[in-house]
Design a protein around this motif. Sequence first.
Motif, short mmCIF file in Angstrom:
data_model
loop_
_atom_site.label_atom_id
_atom_site.label_comp_id
_atom_site.label_asym_id
_atom_site.label_seq_id
_atom_site.Cartn_x
_atom_site.Cartn_y
_atom_site.Cartn_z
N SER A 1 -0.67 -2.67 -0.71
CA SER A 1 0.01 -3.30 0.41
C SER A 1 1.50 -3.33 0.11
O SER A 1 1.90 -3.81 -0.95
CB SER A 1 -0.50 -4.72 0.62
N PRO A 2 2.33 -2.86 1.03
CA PRO A 2 3.77 -2.97 0.81
C PRO A 2 4.26 -4.42 0.83
O PRO A 2 5.30 -4.72 0.26
CB PRO A 2 4.38 -2.16 1.96
N ARG A 3 3.50 -5.30 1.43
CA ARG A 3 3.89 -6.71 1.51
C ARG A 3 3.41 -7.53 0.31
O ARG A 3 3.94 -8.60 0.04
CB ARG A 3 3.33 -7.34 2.78
N ILE A 4 2.37 -7.03 -0.37
CA ILE A 4 1.81 -7.76 -1.52
C ILE A 4 1.83 -6.80 -2.70
O ILE A 4 0.84 -6.12 -3.00
CB ILE A 4 0.37 -8.26 -1.22
N ALA A 5 2.96 -6.72 -3.36
CA ALA A 5 3.18 -5.71 -4.40
C ALA A 5 2.19 -5.81 -5.56
O ALA A 5 1.85 -4.80 -6.17
CB ALA A 5 4.61 -5.81 -4.92
N CYS A 6 1.72 -7.00 -5.87
CA CYS A 6 0.82 -7.16 -7.02
C CYS A 6 -0.62 -6.75 -6.69
O CYS A 6 -1.45 -6.67 -7.60
CB CYS A 6 0.86 -8.60 -7.53
#
Length: 88
Positions: free
Chosen positions: A64-69
């Motif tokens: 996810s580009p919004r949740i890098a981890c």
Amino acid sequence: MEILSPGTLCRDKIGKMRTYVRCRIPEYWIVDPAGGSLERYELEETEDRYSLADIFVGDEKVRSPRIACASFRMGEVMRALEELPIRD
């Protein structure tokens, strides 16, 4: 992330999605064990709704580009689901 089962399909794909939009949750992930897929939805800020951003299947890498981890393989999810008790 929601994991679909036959008894919760409507609630997870419609009811909870509406609730998460009202709460401004930036992403909503739905795992379909029967179809072997993960759908990643992103909140559209101007529309107050989610749009389908990605569908992951097989052994694709889920990102996810919004949740890098967040980074894992779809196959790992499917293997882990096999160990969960089934509830409706």
